[in-house]
Design an enzyme around this catalytic site. Structure first.
Site, short mmCIF file in Angstrom:
data_model
loop_
_atom_site.label_atom_id
_atom_site.label_comp_id
_atom_site.label_asym_id
_atom_site.label_seq_id
_atom_site.Cartn_x
_atom_site.Cartn_y
_atom_site.Cartn_z
CB THR A 51 -0.95 -0.01 1.21
OG1 THR A 51 -1.66 -1.25 1.23
CG2 THR A 51 -1.95 1.13 1.15
CE1 TYR A 140 0.46 -9.29 1.72
CE2 TYR A 140 2.14 -7.75 0.98
CZ TYR A 140 0.82 -8.15 1.02
OH TYR A 140 -0.13 -7.41 0.37
CE LYS A 168 -1.21 -7.50 4.24
NZ LYS A 168 -0.68 -6.26 3.61
CB ILE A 209 -1.90 -6.27 7.82
CG1 ILE A 209 -1.21 -6.89 9.04
CG2 ILE A 209 -1.02 -5.16 7.22
CD1 ILE A 209 0.15 -7.49 8.77
#
Length: 311
Positions: A51, A140, A168, A209
């Site tokens: 992001t 991730y 995540k 998250i």
């Protein structure tokens, strides 16, 4: 901050990187954005993640961003640093630099993209990073972006590493349920899918998250509180209204929609860096109507029927 501080986090915001129109980082915009997040139930902050447009940030820029955010946060919530790339050597060098830089509870390392490694290759990649790092590592796992998927079996092998503390997870709720059922007790499981947060928390995940917490932190907090209090009727009602907002937030390549909303709200989020471009003006208006105003009629002109496209 410690692992225990991180364990208390339910809503970790994957922070955007604010840019000037010329593409440089707008450091002056950071304080207002951080205070906004903290005022709306952000428990922790991830820096230099997807992001944040990390593929277009240099490591030097990331370190500058880390310093600026740490100054504003001043220890109020745990911070996680994005440290992983598809180059194991580069990831090791950078995680060492970030550990020496200090101020982070953990580093987030993404599954290697473009290279398409095997399960054993992914295992060795994360093991090498964790072995070399003084910073605890969170993996991730997002196959929608990186093409390959770290399987639950490989994840559980990695979960036994003393310096790999969590994941995540952006695969499926079935995978998440399996991981939660079979993981070591202290291994942290976060969903990276805002639309799945309701289901993930009910399965026993530690938190989310999130991108949506930039704009909808209050309702996420209210939903999580209802789940904790076993008020499933209330939590489900919030989730039903939340889904169209998530659809809108990911109806154009992220983080363009959330930046459009933040700019509308008066924060200087700025543009995206190429190759990402801002959402077209009419699309941005529809996104804002849904996410800010709760105008669900506007969802007819946005992506529907999915919780999150593979953007």
């Amino acid at each position: 901050m410690s692992y225990q501080d991180l364990k208390e986090c339910k809503i970790i915001t994957a922070f955007i990187t604010p840019f000037h129109e010329d593409g440089s980082i707008n450091f002056d915009a950071i304080p207002a954005l951080i205070e906004h997040l903290l005022a709306h139930h952000t428990d922790g902050i991830l820096l230099a993640g997807t992001t944040a447009e990390s593929p277009t940030l240099t490591h030097d820029e990331e370190l500058e961003l880390f310093a600026a955010v740490q100054k504003v946060v001043n220890g109020r919530v745990p911070l996680i640093a994005g440290v992983g790339t598809n180059d194991t050597r580069d990831s090791i060098e950078f995680v060492k630099e970030v550990a020496e830089f200090g101020g982070f509870a953990a580093g987030l390392a993404i599954v290697p993209y473009y290279n398409k490694p095997s399960q054993e290759g992914m295992y060795q990649h994360f093991k090498a990073i964790a072995d070399a790092s003084d910073l605890p590592i969170i993996i991730y796992n997002i196959p929608g972006r990186v093409v390959v998927e770290l399987t639950p079996e490989t994840m559980l092998r990695l979960a036994d590493h003393p310096n790999i503390i969590g994941v995540k997870e952006c695969t499926s709720l079935a995978n998440m349920a399996y991981l939660i059922e079979h993981k070591p007790e202290e291994f942290l499981i976060y969903t990276g899918e805002d639309g799945d947060a309701f289901h993930a928390m009910n399965l026993g995940a530690d938190g989310v998250i999130s991108v949506a917490s930039h704009t909808n932190g209050d309702e996420m907090h209210e939903m999580f509180t209802a789940i904790a209090e076993s008020d499933m009727k209330k939590a489900a009602a919030i989730q039903r209204k939340f889904i169209p907002k998530v659809n809108a937030l990911f109806s154009y390549p992220s983080p363009a929609p959330v930046k459009a909303i933040l700019n509308y709200m008066g924060f200087e989020a700025g543009p995206t860096r190429l190759p990402l471009v801002p959402a077209p003006e009419e699309d941005a208006k529809r996104i804002i109507k849904v996410v800010v105003d709760g105008d669900y009629e506007a969802t007819k002109a946005t992506v529907t029927g999915v919780l999150r496209p593979d953007y």
